[in-house]
Design an enzyme around this catalytic site. Sequence first.
Site, mmCIF file in Angstrom:
data_model
loop_
_atom_site.group_PDB
_atom_site.id
_atom_site.type_symbol
_atom_site.label_atom_id
_atom_site.label_comp_id
_atom_site.label_asym_id
_atom_site.label_seq_id
_atom_site.Cartn_x
_atom_site.Cartn_y
_atom_site.Cartn_z
ATOM 1 C CG HIS A 159 -1.804 -1.304 1.351
ATOM 2 N ND1 HIS A 159 -2.991 -1.401 1.086
ATOM 3 C CD2 HIS A 159 -1.272 -2.192 2.414
ATOM 4 C CE1 HIS A 159 -3.183 -2.760 1.040
ATOM 5 N NE2 HIS A 159 -2.295 -3.446 2.100
ATOM 6 C CD GLU B 114 7.898 12.226 -15.920
ATOM 7 O OE1 GLU B 114 7.140 12.557 -14.844
ATOM 8 O OE2 GLU B 114 8.698 12.835 -16.481
ATOM 9 C CE LYS C 290 10.504 19.501 -11.475
ATOM 10 N NZ LYS C 290 9.430 19.858 -12.144
ATOM 11 C CB SER D 112 12.075 22.659 -15.808
ATOM 12 O OG SER D 112 11.476 23.720 -15.776
#
Length: 459
Positions: free
Chosen positions: A157, A291, A284, A278
């Site tokens: 979980h 992804e 970043k 970024s």
Amino acid sequence: MADMMWAGRFSKQVDETVNAFNSSIAFDGRMYKHDIQGSIAHATMLGDCGIIPKEDSLEIIRGLEEILADIESGKLALDPEAEDIHMFIEAELTKRLGDVGKRLHTARSRNDQVAVDIRLYLRDEIDEIYALVKELAVTLLNMAKEHTETIMPGYTHLQRAQPITFAHHLMAYVWMLLRDLDRLSDTKRRMNLCPLGSGALAGTTYKTNRRQTAELLGFDAPMPNSLDGVSDRDFCVELNCALSLIMTHLSRLSEEIIMWCSWEFKFVELDDAFATGSSIMPQKKNPDVTELIRGKTGRVNGDLVTLLSMLKGLPLAYNKDMQEDKEAIFDAVDNVKLCVKTFIPMLSTMRVLKDNMRNAAAKGFINATDCADYLVKKGMPFRDAYKITGTLVAQCIEKGLTLETLPIEDYRAMTNLFDEDVYDAISLDTCVRERKSEGGPSPEAVKLQIAEAEKALGL
Ligand code: ARG
């Protein structure tokens, strides 16, 4: 517009829009080598069986070999106006050989031709994907070898649950990939039957030798039923299933890496060459590769749905809908290769931040089960031990302590089965070292499964 080869019964030329709509050469052009390979086997058989003169068969084979060489050298470009790769090559052959070229299509239809081409093409792709997935499994296995002592929290979980090692975690993926390899071999084995000789749907009146063409093309046998031979695309679905599962495995690991890269986890750091910045936020460092893999998994699953939906209502035998098989399965194949190729160097250059993993494992009471087990080993029933440990965890939370720092008096206030040795029993190192059940995370147990996986990978 050029006359179609099938123009005989038509009084008009096909409309420009229909030609563009019908044409598949933009995507089936990539099968040129396999189409020629199939045609060479067919021509050989026609010559050997005396269906066409032997000299014609030899001339056709030479012509096809020259066309192949010319496409490969760039001398011959595929005509984007052609209906498909099959028509293009046959037309080119006839352009070069005249009447002899026109004999190639005897006892054959584009329906069995395309069916054999896709099998030949995908058989090669499966070999390439197999090698890539194997390389990925070996990469993960080698990383696991370096991290049998790297303790990290295991989760359920997404809550810290029990301590494991990074090697144990990585090996879980190695076993998934081993199943993927098995599925690829299995798909290839089942698809390795030859549809050539099925004709349009109902075989042929010529005395062909289907066993010969099957053998020449490296198939195990001819397909037993000509209708099934031209209408079966199960192998595309099966392969896409195998590819979807490969992507699912890559995607789950990608999701974990995305989390591990976050400041909240900081378990790993990607190499600068495998991360992106970024356009506005100077601080970043984004895990775009992972992804994109997660994103492309949806796309490969979409290909699977395309294939299943394309097939489900089709009456036997060939229907033009089936031309839609190629873009879907090619897209799945291309994307899986792209993902695995990028994933391997990204993983092997990724820095593992062992201290952060260990610090995370030290929090979250992931040794609570071991504390309960300590009491069980001293004779207490598990449910009672569970309850006592739960109470101790609650006390720790209240006092801002951990089970390791809770004073012995607090332990003994619950039951005098607790002694000073409880601290050793619940230390992270003990918790991991003692989990030596088969398949468990102890360094000893993980080394055994690494050896087993090495054997399965033929290392
Ligand atoms: N381009 C077609 C395909 O990919 C080849 C088979 C065409 N057969 C036919 N009867 N129209 O399916």
